[in-house]
Write an enzyme that holds these catalytic residues in place. Structure first.
Site, mmCIF file in Angstrom:
data_model
loop_
_atom_site.group_PDB
_atom_site.id
_atom_site.type_symbol
_atom_site.label_atom_id
_atom_site.label_comp_id
_atom_site.label_asym_id
_atom_site.label_seq_id
_atom_site.Cartn_x
_atom_site.Cartn_y
_atom_site.Cartn_z
ATOM 1 N N ASP A 149 5.692 -7.315 -11.178
ATOM 2 C CA ASP A 149 5.304 -6.595 -9.983
ATOM 3 C C ASP A 149 5.016 -7.655 -8.923
ATOM 4 O OD1 ASP A 149 4.305 -4.551 -8.370
ATOM 5 O OD2 ASP A 149 2.264 -5.094 -8.949
ATOM 6 N N PHE B 178 -2.768 8.981 0.971
ATOM 7 C CA PHE B 178 -1.603 8.121 0.784
ATOM 8 C C PHE B 178 -0.976 8.432 -0.563
ATOM 9 C CE2 PHE B 178 0.338 4.333 -0.976
ATOM 10 C CZ PHE B 178 1.139 3.918 0.072
ATOM 11 N N LYS C 29 -0.864 6.059 9.522
ATOM 12 C CA LYS C 29 -0.354 4.699 9.327
ATOM 13 C C LYS C 29 0.532 4.700 8.091
ATOM 14 C CE LYS C 29 -3.621 2.238 6.386
ATOM 15 N NZ LYS C 29 -4.802 2.971 6.027
ATOM 16 N N ARG D 182 2.805 -8.060 4.994
ATOM 17 C CA ARG D 182 2.936 -6.626 4.765
ATOM 18 C C ARG D 182 2.687 -5.934 6.102
ATOM 19 N NH1 ARG D 182 1.801 -5.307 -0.718
ATOM 20 N NH2 ARG D 182 0.688 -3.419 -0.174
ATOM 21 N N GLY E 292 7.452 -2.318 -4.555
ATOM 22 C CA GLY E 292 7.623 -1.180 -3.674
ATOM 23 C C GLY E 292 7.708 -1.600 -2.213
ATOM 24 N N LYS F 196 10.956 1.603 -11.820
ATOM 25 C CA LYS F 196 10.650 0.348 -12.500
ATOM 26 C C LYS F 196 10.912 0.501 -13.998
ATOM 27 C CE LYS F 196 7.141 -1.419 -9.340
ATOM 28 N NZ LYS F 196 5.796 -1.967 -9.220
ATOM 29 N N ASP G 72 -0.168 -5.153 -12.394
ATOM 30 C CA ASP G 72 -1.612 -5.002 -12.322
ATOM 31 C C ASP G 72 -2.050 -3.602 -11.958
ATOM 32 O OD1 ASP G 72 -0.721 -5.069 -9.694
ATOM 33 O OD2 ASP G 72 -2.697 -5.687 -8.990
#
Lengths: 361, 1073
Positions: B366, B497, B520, B551, B632, B752, B773
């Protein structure tokens, strides 16, 4: 180990310990064992370390081999087959079961004299003393003088356990099939007179067998009384308490019997029969010359294609004549040495490149 | 209180209605609804397998279900029933030993579980009973209490007066899903319905962080809690070594059966001569004669099997089990895995896979939180196309921020403030008050808490520019603006989210009564929902930031007219109340709301690379592992991270399979096909056909990297069902296999796992390892052969579901290169050695049959047969398999190429197996025939006394024990005092035992076969010489091999293969900035 359900698991997020809370640190112990850093000797086995071994082994083995080989060659040994399968043999007549008792005489010549103690063996071939049914067919408790086992032998002794409703002592197939030929040795003198050679009966069994493992039934009575209530093995002529006139060599502690009871490892074997002790330093025990072997032929081997031999042998520190060990030592020693040389040459060729420590898997 | 009848032992599969209803306080509420009595289980947690009563039968049953144990049981039963050469004790005792050891181990583990259960079950809880708090043991809670403090309910009394019913779904294992509804019957008898979601649910074992106590209703109890449900049904992973063991087992079983069959056949051939069958001196019993011949043959066959059964080692299973169990401690003990920050070391959840760590071919990692630290830092933002970077001075807002920063022009002041307000409002961050519980916390130190570190970074970022989020009070979000005034916004709705929508929104009401929506989200999620002309300004910045590896998030807002709000509000509540398909409904509503927004700006947050991430990746590469990054994130962000952590080198040629390269054309699939074939051609040209040399080829040839994104992947995997799709997949896999590094971006969690499964099923079934994680990595962790969890910031789901958990990504290096390598070598050697020593052991016994008339006469005494595997040769190999370091740990970690040497299960392939088997066969033959030739004269003493069959066997056994132990000594490269103790101790014990065993007339033995055999044997010089000779001969092939190997290695040493200087080693300390 499947994962254990641990109810105390943290559910979500956050450090497991409240900050500033319990000062218990979870740092693993810094011990050599736990960190896999125990002090260790780490031999690196490379050509350099292994090659000398080949040399050393070679250098040690070859002399030992030569020593053994010479010793083995110095041993005098003579083997006489007296089965009598050959019609020309004096014992041929004994093959027929009708002739009882059958006595035959074989003469033979010793080309060289036998010095030191001479050992007399009988050898049997194709006789499976190591057959499972046979090996287990004995009762060591009975042989150890256990009174209850004497009268009630172990089931392992079947079908040689009871005879005519009496327990057999000693029971079992091994005892029942005890070797019962009698061998006598005569030296042919200068005037064709026969001089009997003294054959010692005692001292042929292991000391521990004779004194600990094998015991007569306890008591002070005469041996016959102590064996009361038992019967002799089917094939025997005399009961066990009449094996010898010597009290110390009679019953279960008869040495011929004890020797027989130590089952042989292979179907061709020899067992110690008699000792011929050295007389004095001046005369060889058995001087070269002609001898008569007088055989009371009782033991049938023809039915299972067996062979009977009488063996006379001197002995060395390493036992009887056995060329194998000496030859093996010389061969292995030489191969090892040669290998060492060859590998050293090969190794030397590649030596020029780096001599860093090799990493081996 | 709860006097409802309930089923004490919860029956899981009883008939249930779709939802369950729990009445708070058990007040008879439902006059209107017909109440269906539901049975709930009690709150007892039962994770243990056994009880005191059923332990013995159940454990025995479990153990004998294992094929090996069952086999030994059968052998034992044969020995009991049939007349066999060895007594039942010889196999019964080891079996008993094995069973006992395993039972003790399992019993102990179960006791631990009982204890843990008890700890939970007996812990005190408080239950509201008639307005009093009553202390009770946890297991006595009967049903269903949990969540949601409705705001007014703060006292015991008011809780007791609460009349409510909670409807929720039946227990299910998904931790992050909960659908329920609470109906509160206030005095007016009009039910007020509120929706309950996962945010209202406290999971079992949760700790309270920002409040001292909480009142709740238990909705799920005992074994029906989500946590308990999650521990069930975990699939057992089996390692490659275990599969090899089973394969070897079959080979040896075959050898065993062949041996038994050969002996039985030859026995009857031999016995066809009557004097052999039953010579006069050795007659059969009556019973034996009468036995039916076919039956006799069958029992003979079984007897031979029993005689040779030691070839399949009983104790191997125990040793392997112990090795794994004890060996795994070294991981959790390792100080290098200890992390100061979280005050924890590595965690081992399973010990079955230790050796698999040394076999990994593919690493799936990841990105966020694994490669990177997941500690976000606000870097810059852009408002209406104007870039803001650096720290603003506190005094007067943004105006002071010029100076060192170039090209810093400013957007409209209003837009600035709107943007910063958006940052302050659009999140789910909570403020942890520092000691002062009530009201306004002085702006000194605020601790923000959130499930997402990004949000904290954003809130902190806003604070830098003067807008401070102070907290939520009574449903009002409080923000301190640049002028130190407190602004209050009523929080109307939070549109949470999720990783599918990739955005979140809040709807707030300002003090002036305007209703605003702030949103957002990822650019791809936001751009389609805003005006086009706004995008252009910001897009440049977003892309630039992404290239830098930051990011990015885009911020948008929208004003909602009061009328519209009414409608929206209704829809939202409706969706939230739904018990069925709640997610879908909510999503639909959200989708409708979040349209026609205005883009204000974008943010850039840096996620720092983890310490030594680059070095680790580089080491893994050098070890021949293929590293795939599954993330992602945006492609650009992910790509730059990949460069930063040296997954892609500067000379790596990148092959891209993304929506960008494929374009949004209609002929997507054709274009994809074109690309695929083109890439394949390129790669095939470059690499030789053989896959074997592939790993080496990497170091010499041009490296390729592949980038693929989620949508393209799904296009490849699930494109139209025609024959072409299958083709795509195979071409794609061919490409993947040739690439050193693969980056998959924009992956959904399930994708994944899909990728992992795809690689897992490749030809040659490579071993996969996943490391992650977060909760979104769980599926891939569970899917892969080895799952590693990072004990990161995103919670514990990953580490709990993993097989191993480490604090940081960099620990992977030592875990694989050192621990994995060592475990593999250890266990592979252990397995080979076990089969080897038992073949050596039993071969002479087989050969002996040819000399004893195939009578199943054992060569060795029963005590030796029994003790060989348990006592004489077990400890040295166990010590070896725990302590061996054929290469230093430091060397292993610093030279990753060593890892390649054991790849592909190298030590358990046919070659090594045959070597060991032939070695064993050679040694067995040498033992037997060496002694056989020695026994041509049975007087081996200077006093002419003869030796019998037991001496013969004991000589062979002595040579055997010494050879086998010395062979291990030759293999040992790491002699700690334990090895010395155990190796020399075992030999000494053997000698001691033999003296002892032969020194006494044992009263309980029927036969005193061994009496003085050993002592007498040692009194013969010839036997000594034979033993020494034969041990040397047996060991010489091994010694020869050592010499030849060292010579060969020297001759083939290739300068090209010298360790390439890894880039990262030059600046290990500098780290990535």
């Amino acid at each position: 180990m499947a994962m254990n359900y641990n109810a105390k698991d943290e559910v979500d997020g956050g450090p497991p310990c409240p900050p500033g809370g319990t000062a218990k640190t979870r740092r693993p112990d810094n011990t050599a064992f736990k960190q896999q850093r125990l002090p260790a000797w780490q031999p690196i086995l490379t050509a350099g370390t292994v090659l000398p071994t080949f040399f050393i082994i070679g250098l040690i083995f070859i002399p030992i081999g030569i020593g053994i080989f010479v010793t083995s060659n110095n041993i005098r040994e003579i083997e006489i087959d007296y089965t009598g399968t050959d019609p020309s043999s004096p014992c041929y007549k004994c093959l027929s079961p009708n002739v009882t008792p059958c006595i035959c005489t074989i003469n033979f010549t010793l080309d060289q004299s036998f010095e030191g103690n001479v050992f007399m063996y009988y050898g049997l071939s194709n006789f499976y003393q190591n057959h499972r049914r046979y090996v287990k067919s004995r009762d060591d408790g009975q042989l150890n003088g256990d009174p209850s086992a004497l009268l009630n032998p172990s089931k392992e002794c079947e079908p040689y356990r009871r005879n005519e409703d009496k327990p057999i002592a000693p029971c079992g197939a091994i005892a029942n099939s005890m070797f019962n030929d009698t061998l006598e040795l005569f030296q042919v003198g200068n005037a064709s007179d026969l001089m009997p050679i003294t054959l010692k009966k005692k001292g042929i069994a292991w000391w521990t067998d004779k004194n600990v493992k094998f015991r007569n039934p306890p008591g002070t009575d005469p041996l016959e009384e102590r064996f009361k209530g038992t019967t002799k093995p089917v094939n025997w002529v005399k009961p066990v308490y009449m094996l010898d006139s010597d009290e110390d060599n009679n019953g279960f502690i008869n040495e011929d019997f004890i020797v027989w009871m130590r089952t042989a490892a292979l179907p061709t074997f020899r067992k110690l029969y008699r000792l011929i002790e050295r007389k004095n330093d001046l005369h060889p025990t058995l001087p070269a010359g002609r001898y008569y072997l007088n055989i009371t032929y009782n033991y049938p081997v023809h039915s299972f294609d067996g062979r009977k031999r009488m063996i006379l042998s001197t002995i060395s520190w390493m036992g009887g004549k056995n060329p194998f060990l000496g030859i093996a030592y010389i061969t292995i020693g030489s191969i090892s040495f040669l290998l060492g040389v060859v590998l050293l040459v090969i190794n030397h060729k590649y030596r020029n490149s780096s001599n860093t420590a090799d990493i081996t898997i | 209180m709860f006097r409802r009848s309930f089923n004490r032992f919860c029956a899981g599969e009883e008939k249930r209605v779709g939802t369950r209803t729990v009445f708070v306080g058990n007040h008879p509420v439902s006059e209107t609804e017909a109440y269906i009595a539901q049975k709930f289980c009690d709150n007892r947690i039962i994770s243990s397998k056994y009880t005191l009563w059923n332990f013995l039968p159940k454990n025995l049953f479990e153990q004998f279900r294992r094929i090996a144990n069952f086999y030994f049981l059968i052998i034992f039963l044969i020995q009991v029933t049939v007349d066999t050469p060895t007594s039942p004790i010889t196999s019964g005792l080891p079996l008993f030993f094995v069973i006992t050891v395993t039972a003790i181990k399992q019993g102990y583990e179960d006791w631990l579980r009982h204890r843990a259960d008890n700890e939970v079950n007996k812990s005190t809880v408080y239950i509201i009973e008639n307005a009093k708090r009553v202390k009770k043991e946890s297991e006595k809670i009967k049903t269903h209490y949990a969540v949601r403090d409705t705001i007014e309910l703060r006292t015991v009394e008011s809780i007791d007066n609460l009349r409510a019913a909670i409807e929720c779904e039946q227990p299910q294992s998904d931790l992050y899903k909960f659908v329920g509804r609470i109906n509160i019957y206030s005095n007016s008898l009009e039910a007020v319905a509120r929706s309950l979601g996962p945010e209202n649910l406290l999971l079992k074992g949760a700790t309270l962080k920002n409040t001292k106590k909480i009142y709740g209703v238990a909705v799920y109890t005992g074994m029906e809690t989500k946590m308990a449900l999650n521990y069930q049904g975990k699939s057992q992973k089996r390692s490659a070594v275990e599969k090899s063991i089973n394969a070897f087992l079959i080979v040896y079983l075959f050898i065993l059966l062949t041996k038994a069959a050969i002996c039985t056949t030859l026995k009857y051939v031999w016995q066809s001569t009557p004097y052999n069958d039953e010579p006069w001196y050795n007659q059969k019993t009556q019973k034996e004669r009468e036995t039916w011949k076919v039956l006799k043959m069958f029992t003979d066959f079984l007897s031979f099997m029993v005689l040779f059964n030691f070839i399949i080692p009983v104790s191997m299973y125990v040793t392997v089990e112990m090795q794994k169990f004890l060996g795994s401690f070294f991981i959790s003990w390792d100080n290098d895995f200890y992390d100061e920050e979280i005050n924890e070391g590595a965690l081992v959840n399973t010990s079955d896979l230790n050796e698999e760590l040394g076999q990994v071919d593919y690493v799936f990692t990841d990105k966020t939180g694994t490669l990177t630290e997941n500690s976000m830092e606000f870097i810059e933002c852009c408002i209406d196309g104007h870039k803001y970077k650096g720290v603003a001075q506190e005094t007067d807002g943004l105006s002071q921020t010029d100076g060192p920063l170039p090209y810093l022009d400013r957007a409209d002041k209003n837009r600035e403030e709107l943007f910063l307000r958006a940052l302050c409002l659009c999140h789910t961050v909570e403020v942890k008050p520092n000691d002062t519980v009530d009201g306004v916390t002085e702006s000194s130190e605020l601790t923000y808490m959130s499930s997402s570190p990004d949000e904290i970074a954003l809130v902190k970022g806003a604070k830098k520019y003067g807008f401070t989020f102070v907290g939520v009070q009574n449903g009002y979000m409080r923000v301190e603006n640049q002028r130190k005034e407190i602004e209050e916004y009523e929080l109307l709705h939070t549109l949470n989210f999720d990783s599918v929508r990739r955005r979140m929104s809040v709807i707030v009401k300002t003090q002036s009564g305007d209703i605003l929506l702030f949103c957002k989200g990822a650019d791809s999620a936001v751009f389609p929902r805003v005006q086009n002309h706004e995008i252009d300004l910001i897009k440049v910045h977003v892309e630039h930031n992404a290239m830098e590896g930051y990011r990015t998030l885009c911020i948008a807002f929208k004003e909602i007219a009061p009328d519209d709000y009414e409608r929206v509000n209704r829809q939202l509540i409706e969706a939230k109340m739904a018990l069925q398909d709640r997610e879908e409904k909510m999503e639909k509503v959200f989708d409708e709301i979040e349209t026609d927004m205005h883009l204000i700006g974008a943010t850039a947050v840096e996620d720092k690379l983890q310490d030594q991430a680059a070095e680790t990746i580089e080491a893994l590469h050098a070890a021949g592992l293929k590293v795939w990054v599954l993330t992602g994130d945006k492609m650009e962000t992910a790509k730059s991270t990949c460069y930063a952590c040296r997954l892609f080198q500067t000379n790596t040629e990148l092959l891209e399979l993304t929506t960008k390269t494929i374009e949004e054309s209609e002929r997507k699939e054709d274009r994809l096909h074109e690309l695929l074939t083109e890439y394949r051609k390129k790669l095939l040209r470059e690499f030789p056909k053989s896959t074997r040399s592939l790993k080496k080829a990497w170091t010499e040839h041009q490296e390729y990297g592949l980038i693929i994104d989620g949508s393209t992947l799904s296009l490849i995997l699930n494109s139209s069902q025609d024959s072409g799709s299958n083709n795509y997949k195979s071409i794609f896999l061919q490409i993947c296999m040739k690439c050193t590094a693969v980056l998959c971006c924009r992956m959904a969690p399930l994708q994944k796992a899909q990728i992992v499964r795809m690689v897992k099923n490749l030809k040659g079934s490579p071993i996969t390892l996943s490391i992650g994680d977060g909760a979104n990595d769980v599926s891939m962790i569970l899917e892969s052969h080895v799952g590693i969890g990072i004990k990161g910031k995103e919670g514990r789901q990953a580490s709990r579901n993993s097989d191993y958990a480490v604090p940081k990504f960099k620990h992977l290096k030592k875990l694989l290169l050192a621990h994995g390598h060592l475990y593999y070598v250890r266990i592979a050697h252990l397995v080979q050695y076990f089969f080897y020593k038992n073949l050596c052991f039993i071969l002479p016994q087989f050969l002996y049959q040819f000399f004893c008339g195939f009578s199943q006469q054992p060569l060795y005494d029963a005590a030796y047969l029994t003790m060989y595997n348990i006592c004489f040769t077990s400890l040295p190999i166990l010590a070896y398999s725990l302590l061996e370091q054929h290469i230093n740990i430091d060397t292993l970690t610093s030279d990753p190429r060593l890892y390649m040497k054991i790849s592909g299960n190298a030590m358990l392939q046919l070659g090594p197996f045959l070597y060991w088997t032939f070695l064993a066969a050679f040694e067995g033959t040498v033992f037997f025939f060496g002694t056989y030739f020695l026994f041509q004269t049975t007087s081996l003493d200077e006093n002419g006394k003869v030796y019998g069959n037991w001496t013969f066997g004991t000589i062979i056994f002595t040579i055997l024990v010494f050879t086998v132990t010395l062979k291990l000594a030759l293999d040992t490269r790491f002699w700690t005092w334990i090895n010395h103790l155990v190796i020399w101790g075992s030999l000494a014990f053997y000698v001691f035992f033999s003296f002892f065993w032969g020194g006494i007339i044992w009263p309980f033995l029927k036969q005193q076969r061994m009496y003085f055999i050993f002592a007498q044997m040692l009194s013969s010089v010839s036997i000594w010489l034979t033993i020494i000779l034969l041990i040397f001969v047996s060991l010489s092939p091994e010694m020869l091999r050592i010499v030849l190997r060292s010579v060969r290695r020297r001759s083939t040493r290739n300068p090209n293969l010298e360790l390439p200087m890894l880039l990262s080693y030059k600046h290990i300390d500098s780290g990535y900035r």
